[in-house]
Design an enzyme around this catalytic site. Sequence first.
Site, PDB file in Angstrom:
ATOM      1  CG  ASN A   1       1.312  -0.778  10.178  1.00  0.00           C
ATOM      2  OD1 ASN A   1       0.474   0.304  11.388  1.00  0.00           O
ATOM      3  ND2 ASN A   1       1.644   0.294   9.313  1.00  0.00           N
ATOM      4  CD  GLU A   2      -0.847   2.403   8.757  1.00  0.00           C
ATOM      5  OE1 GLU A   2      -1.002   3.218   8.709  1.00  0.00           O
ATOM      6  OE2 GLU A   2      -0.190   2.498   7.578  1.00  0.00           O
ATOM      7  CD  GLN A   3      -1.769  -5.191   3.280  1.00  0.00           C
ATOM      8  OE1 GLN A   3      -3.264  -4.781   3.316  1.00  0.00           O
ATOM      9  NE2 GLN A   3      -1.717  -4.246   1.752  1.00  0.00           N
TER      10      GLN A   3
ATOM     11  NE  ARG B   1      -3.330  -0.293   2.917  1.00  0.00           N
ATOM     12  CZ  ARG B   1      -4.592  -0.215   3.792  1.00  0.00           C
ATOM     13  NH1 ARG B   1      -5.112  -1.410   4.335  1.00  0.00           N
ATOM     14  NH2 ARG B   1      -4.786   1.451   3.837  1.00  0.00           N
TER      15      ARG B   1
END
Lengths: 234, 265
Positions: free
Chosen positions: A201-203, A161
């Site tokens: 984290n965030e994924q 991302r």
Amino acid sequence: EHLQTRNLSIPAKSRVQYTFPELFFYKPNLWWPNGMGKQSLYNVVISIDVKEFGESDSWSHLFGFRKIESHIDDATGGRLFKVNGEPVFIRGGNWILSDGLLRLSKKRYNTDIKFHADMNFNMIRCWGGGLAERPEFYHYCDYYGILVWQEFWITGDVDGRGVPISNPKGPLDHDLFLFCARDTVKLLRNHPSLALWVGGNEQTPPDDINAALKIDLRLHPDFESVDENTKSMG
Amino acid sequence: MAEEHHRKTTLDGGSWLAARSTEVKFTGTQLTTTHPPTSSTSPWIQAVVPGTVLATLVKNKVVPDPFYGLQNEAIIDIADSGREFYTFWFFTTFHCNLSTNQYCDLNFRGINYSADVYLNGHKTVLPKGMFRRHSIDVTDILHPDGNNLLAVLVHPPDHPGTIPPEGGQGGDHEIGKDVTTQYVEGWDWMTPIRDRNTGIWDEVSISVTGPVKIIDPHLVSSFFDNYERAYLHTTTELENRSSWTAECSLTVQVTMELEDSICLV
């Protein structure tokens, strides 16, 4: 009743898994997060004697009786944590690591984690781009009542991302990732402060890794405890 | 401390030496048999173990401390120097005498990113991965006189990456191809770590047991009747390394630590 000895034979050059009959405790002193009660810790010692040799090995660990549950709360959309059936208002801090040259020490961990407890925190989130923290880190979280949210080694920026988009399928060796994850779980799983394993984290980790982690980290059916007051949340 | 194997001796502190691999003319076998280094001979310096290559270089003032001012800019990045520049030897000695039916393991709780271990001339390759433990049964390769020579050649991550001029979160993201910490390529709150945290970054120990050893016990509690009734479930792996069936008695004991070191049984 808190001492149990079992006799067993172990064949030559072999490795076995053994489970004791469970030990019963009436009204044990429970382990509570910072600000909700005492962080009662029991010392569990396992030792093995071999006939005609004597004591062959022994192991000990500080253990806290606690039940940690969490689920996504429909009303808020946030993750709601419960400890021993009591909802917890989470006051947490982000954690990368103690030192960029990995000069990790018990003294530093004690100071840093006591600081978090003194700030009235009750959770530390170990970010996926940092480390799987060390047993000494978890020991002081056990001691000061700081719940730990421990992420595995996936971050949104690096794994699919970021700018530019990179590593959409995570690390090259998924078996190695899962081997490391399983070994890390075995290293840390007995700490009462360990509250939540998080894929990254965030994924979300790649599907195969994510699916394997979910299967590995399920609570074994033997350990489900259904309490009339708090339906087990799975 | 939290978890203890009661027969564990950590190998840390000042007894370790380090040297850049490209500056050492001997093989691991020679270093741990005929040509062990001493701290006064260049290129060997006092090492920080557990720690990283950069921690050792900073301690010996070979490079400036990267956390002051812009000093990190003065340290060459692995992308420019190449991996071999941060591929280091770590060396130490330890004493261990075994009696009959005793076994010895050499344990590494964290190596970043892979390593070749030489003990008294015998080589073992530690596979890749920062977040995994390694345990080597060294019973048969300990020195009869008890004095043992240990050399570890530590290799950086396979994909250390290159830091773009504009920096950014995780540099060029190459580090994500390995199973290692990712912040080391730099983030918005952090400059890049020049050696990508290469090193023996966690505890090194030796453990001596009898024929049967305890491996990774698992403790789980379950509750009933509103936490009045609780059970402790205890599972462990056990390994019998002897050539005969071991008749064992396995004990679990739980004590409540009232205050420091006073226990209620």
